[in-house]
Motif scaffolding. Structure first.
Motif, short mmCIF file in Angstrom:
data_model
loop_
_atom_site.label_atom_id
_atom_site.label_comp_id
_atom_site.label_asym_id
_atom_site.label_seq_id
_atom_site.Cartn_x
_atom_site.Cartn_y
_atom_site.Cartn_z
N ARG A 125 0.85 -1.19 0.00
CA ARG A 125 0.00 0.00 0.00
C ARG A 125 0.89 1.25 0.00
NH1 ARG A 125 -2.62 -3.96 2.81
NH2 ARG A 125 -4.90 -3.98 2.90
N HIS A 128 -0.19 3.32 4.73
CA HIS A 128 -0.76 2.25 5.56
C HIS A 128 -0.25 0.87 5.15
CE1 HIS A 128 -3.85 4.84 7.56
NE2 HIS A 128 -3.77 5.51 6.42
N ARG A 164 -8.57 -3.94 9.96
CA ARG A 164 -7.13 -3.84 9.74
C ARG A 164 -6.63 -2.56 10.39
NH1 ARG A 164 -3.44 -1.70 6.05
NH2 ARG A 164 -1.54 -2.92 5.85
N GLY A 199 -11.16 4.47 8.95
CA GLY A 199 -10.84 5.59 9.84
C GLY A 199 -9.42 5.55 10.35
N ASN A 200 -9.12 6.48 11.24
CA ASN A 200 -7.81 6.59 11.88
C ASN A 200 -8.00 6.66 13.40
OD1 ASN A 200 -6.20 6.61 9.60
ND2 ASN A 200 -6.07 8.84 9.47
N ALA A 210 -8.48 16.76 -0.73
CA ALA A 210 -7.74 15.57 -1.17
C ALA A 210 -6.60 15.89 -2.13
CB ALA A 210 -8.71 14.60 -1.85
N PHE A 213 -3.15 15.48 -0.77
CA PHE A 213 -2.69 14.21 -0.20
C PHE A 213 -1.31 13.80 -0.72
CE2 PHE A 213 -3.17 9.54 0.77
CZ PHE A 213 -3.17 9.69 2.14
N PHE A 391 -10.15 -1.89 1.32
CA PHE A 391 -11.17 -0.99 1.87
C PHE A 391 -11.45 0.15 0.90
CE2 PHE A 391 -9.17 -2.96 5.56
CZ PHE A 391 -10.27 -3.36 6.29
N LEU A 407 -12.19 16.40 1.26
CA LEU A 407 -11.21 15.33 1.49
C LEU A 407 -11.86 13.98 1.21
CD1 LEU A 407 -8.30 14.88 2.65
CD2 LEU A 407 -9.39 14.47 4.83
N ARG A 411 -11.14 10.83 -1.55
CA ARG A 411 -10.97 9.45 -1.11
C ARG A 411 -11.92 8.53 -1.87
NH1 ARG A 411 -11.46 8.65 5.07
NH2 ARG A 411 -10.22 6.80 4.67
N SER A 414 -10.01 7.64 -4.80
CA SER A 414 -8.68 7.05 -4.66
C SER A 414 -8.67 5.57 -4.33
CB SER A 414 -7.96 7.83 -3.55
OG SER A 414 -6.73 7.25 -3.26
N TYR A 415 -9.57 5.14 -3.48
CA TYR A 415 -9.43 3.79 -2.93
C TYR A 415 -9.63 2.69 -3.97
CZ TYR A 415 -8.76 5.69 1.71
OH TYR A 415 -8.23 6.35 2.78
N GLN A 419 -6.46 -0.03 -5.63
CA GLN A 419 -6.55 -1.50 -5.59
C GLN A 419 -6.18 -2.10 -6.95
OE1 GLN A 419 -6.67 -1.96 -2.69
NE2 GLN A 419 -8.14 -0.60 -1.71
FE1 HDE Z 1 -6.45 6.80 3.17
N1 HDE Z 1 -5.69 5.69 1.65
N2 HDE Z 1 -6.45 8.41 1.97
N3 HDE Z 1 -7.08 7.99 4.69
N4 HDE Z 1 -6.47 5.25 4.35
C1 HDE Z 1 -5.37 4.41 1.72
O1 HDE Z 1 -5.95 2.80 0.11
C2 HDE Z 1 -6.29 8.40 0.63
C3 HDE Z 1 -7.33 9.32 4.64
C4 HDE Z 1 -6.94 5.19 5.63
O2 HDE Z 1 -5.97 -1.07 6.07
C5 HDE Z 1 -5.01 3.81 0.39
O3 HDE Z 1 -6.07 0.55 0.00
C6 HDE Z 1 -6.47 9.73 0.10
C7 HDE Z 1 -8.05 9.76 5.80
C8 HDE Z 1 -6.73 3.88 6.17
O4 HDE Z 1 -6.16 -1.30 3.90
C9 HDE Z 1 -5.23 4.98 -0.58
C10 HDE Z 1 -6.71 10.53 1.17
C11 HDE Z 1 -8.20 8.63 6.56
C12 HDE Z 1 -6.10 3.15 5.16
C13 HDE Z 1 -5.66 6.08 0.35
C14 HDE Z 1 -6.70 9.70 2.34
C15 HDE Z 1 -7.59 7.55 5.86
C16 HDE Z 1 -5.96 4.03 4.04
C17 HDE Z 1 -3.68 3.11 0.35
C18 HDE Z 1 -6.93 12.02 1.17
C19 HDE Z 1 -8.86 8.50 7.93
C20 HDE Z 1 -5.64 1.71 5.23
C21 HDE Z 1 -3.99 1.64 0.23
C22 HDE Z 1 -8.04 12.41 0.45
C23 HDE Z 1 -10.24 8.88 7.95
C24 HDE Z 1 -6.72 0.77 4.81
C25 HDE Z 1 -5.42 1.55 0.12
C26 HDE Z 1 -6.24 -0.65 4.93
C27 HDE Z 1 -5.41 3.66 2.83
C28 HDE Z 1 -5.96 7.30 -0.10
C29 HDE Z 1 -6.89 10.24 3.63
C30 HDE Z 1 -7.58 6.23 6.39
C31 HDE Z 1 -4.07 5.33 -1.46
C32 HDE Z 1 -6.37 10.11 -1.35
C33 HDE Z 1 -8.56 11.17 6.08
C34 HDE Z 1 -7.12 3.38 7.56
O5 HDE Z 1 -6.26 4.71 -1.47
#
Ligand code: HDE
Length: 755
Positions: A125, A128, A164, A199-200, A210, A213, A391, A407, A411, A414-415, A419
């Motif tokens: 990833r 994360h 996770r 979440g975080n 976003a 990021f 996710f 933001l 997301r 992005s997610y 993948q």
């Molecule tokens: Fe993520 N984030 N994120 N993030 N994020 C990823 O998705 C992204 C953000 C969070 O255990 C990626 O599958 C962007 C906030 C977790 O598999 C990716 C932005 C929060 C995990 C991605 C954010 C998160 C990710 C990398 C800004 C808390 C791990 C691999 C807009 C609310 C999930 C993947 C796991 C993972 C993008 C900001 C939480 C690249 C573009 C805010 C817990 O898609």
């Protein structure tokens, strides 16, 4: 006369009347029948639906079991085979022209084995990358039913989940206890489809949009020239960015605080961060923020301890989670929501709910519990489950909708995208860990790694050839229908709203909410992190940011850096503290805490037995530490040492007990002082025990001693009358007091704070 035509006619008739086909839209949820199908492909008569229109079941056309039996299919029979099921007689030698001759190109087994090995890794990833997962169940209280129609939040519904946890910045193999934000992503396999709460452990984020990021992640990742440092924020590019980009101030302050180094994944809060929109059965909407509240309380390491753990046990959090689940100490979190009226301005008490750098204090909007999650099963295969889980914030179910948080919008894009790179194509929802538990009948077809054998001939709508299947559902049949939210009128602009401009009031609230010891930790963290930067200008600029939060914070950090503290450039915000943000002051369950019991062959072994039993009885984990491995004592009273003076380190224990004086073993192999000579020491001490006790003391851990164990304290520099040092007549009496101390996590009085 024609049997196919007859069947087709019957089906067409049944669809127009009281059709039976879609009766099981959602088990137990009767609803109106689907719309009548009259599709315009005349003159050809529609064919009858195929026997199985229920979507991409991963069935083998040859009848071999798959799906739930996947594990059996992956590994069945006792004999080693190649991937095609042909048995092998040797897998240790390549096929050669004679034992010393060249390897032959025709060795198809060698070729297959090495080819597969060459491709064992997938891209990690991008953020994360390092994580640990667990299965569990979510039990809904039903208390959210008035605000959402989501089926899994109805009373008494149980939903399987996979969680996770992760660090953000480090690579897959990086250490667990680095200073970082932690991911807390939950997949709910609901009967209405998959819902992911990604979440975080910190309720706010670094950026408001976003599009920033890549910037924040590039700044936090190792420097592009030498690729160092790994999994650290203590370097120039990170502090360069966050000192210039002041909307990151709140998040940065949070993870310079104790939440940046959790004691355990089991002791972390989780936050959905964004504001979501819930929709109830009547179409009424409510804005909410999601919270996970750990039953064990929110606890952290101290920085020195975290750094020692990185070397001693880089898998500390992963091990802790798996061990606790294996031992039956199942971690639990309550899911809760803060609710806000869905007003056109989407603010609450002046806080812009669309700004993800903002949070709403619990004192203003209490967190209302809506269900309980229990993690009770470790993954069987890390790669198949924890690594391949995918996710996506866009995995939503009816009753849960998104807001216009910019933001969140990024997301949503992005997610899915990530993948495709990581899991090699668009069919990752078919991987066992990602498969929905609700019936799937999509019209997505083919592509890389397609494992489903789809039926039917018409993966398009409208169709008549597959009898109109699959049908679309209505709102009352659990269809996902976006809330028709009114969009504010305006011009296309690349701008943030004025309400996003205040970057300091909320950080100030966080700072004012901290206890003195937590403030001291924050000051220490900034001094450490900025002290690791090479550029003086970055330190100076960061001090200016801190001055705008609070003069005491700024002065403390400036002193540690040997720099002058600047004056604020904005008026200091007049904000009320939020006591709920402090981790100090409560008492919590002690389940799963690890108690190190140091003893020696002539120690109080009966006392150790009694204490071990009492520790287990209290749901904690006893680890007996002796001078060497092996057995202590004999017969019924024999004890097995789980750790020796060589393998034990203080960081593994939440409290340390001394059952009698430790053995004097300073000249044991491998124990030398800095000059290579046997360590100089007091006659009654072993340098390894001294070190263990000194660390435990420094890290604010409870220390107990009986039966002469207290003699080891002085040599380690631990005053027997210091707070949290318990000396009593028996092991069980010592444990009783230590257990009380553990309830407040650490002996906070031991930490110095400024007057
Ligand atoms: Fe993520 N984030 N994120 N993030 N994020 C990823 O998705 C992204 C953000 C969070 O255990 C990626 O599958 C962007 C906030 C977790 O598999 C990716 C932005 C929060 C995990 C991605 C954010 C998160 C990710 C990398 C800004 C808390 C791990 C691999 C807009 C609310 C999930 C993947 C796991 C993972 C993008 C900001 C939480 C690249 C573009 C805010 C817990 O898609």
């Amino acid at each position: 006369a024609n049997p196919v035509k007859r069947a087709a006619k019957k089906i067409t008739e049944s669809l127009q009347g009281d059709a039976s086909a879609p009766a099981d839209w959602i088990p137990g949820r009767p609803g109106p029948q689907p719309p009548t199908v009259a599709e315009p492909t005349e003159p050809r008569e529609p064919l009858p639906p195929k026997p199985d229109q229920s979507g991409p079941d991963t069935v083998s056309p040859t009848g071999q079991p798959t799906g739930a039996d996947q594990a059996r299919v992956a590994q069945s029979g006792s004999y080693l085979t190649n991937a095609q099921g042909t048995r092998l007689y040797d897998t240790d030698h390549s096929l050669k022209a004679g034992p010393r001759g060249p390897v032959l190109l025709q060795d198809h087994h060698l070729r297959e084995k090495i080819m597969h090995f060459d491709h064992e890794r997938i891209p990690e990833r991008v953020v994360h990358a390092r994580g640990a997962g667990a299965h569990g169940v979510f039990q809904s209280y039903g208390t959210a039913s008035s605000v959402t129609k989501a089926g899994f939040l109805a009373p008494d519904v149980e939903t399987p989940v996979f969680v996770r946890f992760s660090t953000v910045v480090g690579s897959r193999g990086s250490a667990d206890t680095v200073r970082d934000t932690r991911g807390f992503a939950t997949k709910f396999y609901t009967s209405e489809g998959v819902f992911d709460l990604v979440g975080n452990n910190i309720p706010v984020f670094f950026i408001q949009d976003a599009i920033k990021f890549p910037d924040v992640v590039h700044a936090a990742k190792p420097h592009p020239d030498r690729e160092i440092p790994q999994a650290q924020s203590a370097h120039d590019t990170f502090w360069d960015f966050v000192s210039l980009h002041t909307e990151a101030t709140h998040h940065t302050l949070f993870f310079m605080g104790d939440r940046g180094i959790p004691r355990s994944y089991r002791m972390m809060e989780g936050f959905g961060v964004h504001t979501f929109r819930l929709v109830n059965a009547e179409g009424g909407t409510t804005l909410v923020k999601f919270h996970w509240k750990p039953k064990l309380g929110v606890h952290s390491l101290v920085w020195d301890e975290a750094q020692l753990i990185n070397g001693n046990d880089p898998d500390f959090h992963r091990r802790d989670l798996a061990d606790a689940i294996e031992a039956g100490a199942y971690p639990q979190w309550e899911l809760g929501i803060q609710t806000f009226p869905d007003t056109p301005d989407q603010t609450f008490e002046g806080i812009d709910l669309l700004d993800p750098t903002n949070m709403v204090p619990e004192e203003l909007a209490p967190v209302q519990p809506i269900g309980l999650m229990t993690l009770d099963r470790n993954p069987s295969n890390f790669f198949a489950e924890t690594e391949q889980v995918a996710f996506h914030v866009g995995h939503l179910v009816p009753g849960i909708d998104v807001t216009d948080d910019p933001l969140l919008a990024g997301r949503l894009f992005s997610y899915l995208d990530t993948q495709i790179t990581r899991l090699g194509g668009p069919n990752f929802p078919q991987l066992p860990i990602n498969r929905p538990h609700a019936p799937v009948n999509d019209m997505l077809r083919d592509g890389m790694h397609q494992t489903a054998v789809h039926r039917g001939v018409a993966p398009y709508r409208p169709n008549s050839l597959d009898g109109g299947c699959p049908f679309t559902a209505g709102a009352d049949m659990s269809a996902y229908i976006e809330t028709p939210v009114r969009v504010p009128e305006g011009s296309k602009v690349r701008e943030a709203p004025e309400s996003f401009a205040d970057h300091f009031s909320q950080p100030r609230r966080f700072w004012l909410s901290m206890s003195p010891v937590e403030r001291e930790h924050i000051i220490g963290a900034y001094i450490f992190e900025l002290g690791k930067c090479y550029e003086e200008a970055i330190r100076v600029r960061t001090l200016q940011v801190l001055a705008n939060i609070d003069p005491e914070l700024c002065a403390g950090v400036a002193e540690g850096l040997g720099l002058p503290a600047p004056e604020p450039t904005v008026p200091l915000a007049d904000v009320e503290p939020s006591p709920a943000l402090s981790q100090v002051g409560g008492t919590w369950p002690v389940d799963g805490r690890v108690i190190g019991i140091l003893t020696a062959p002539d120690g109080d072994l009966d006392g150790v037995h009694a204490v071990r039993d009492a520790v287990l009885e209290a749901g904690m984990v006893p680890l007996v530490v002796a001078p060497t491995g092996g057995t202590l004592g004999s017969g019924a009273g024999a004890l097995t040492a789980q750790r020796s003076y060589v393998t034990a380190r203080s960081v593994e224990f939440d409290a340390v007990l001394l059952a009698g004086p430790p053995a004097v073993g300073g000249d044991a192999p491998g124990v030398r002082d800095g000059r290579g000579a046997p360590a100089a020491r007091q006659a009654s001490s072993d340098p390894r025990v001294d070190q263990l006790l000194a660390e435990a003391f420094r890290h604010g851990k409870a220390i107990g001693a009986w039966a002469g164990g207290e003699t080891a304290l002085a040599a380690a520099g631990v005053p027997a009358d210091a707070p949290g040092v318990v000396v009593a007549g028996s092991g069980t009496a010592v444990l009783e007091r230590v257990r009380e101390l553990l309830g407040s996590h650490r002996v906070w009085e031991r930490f110095t704070t400024r007057p």
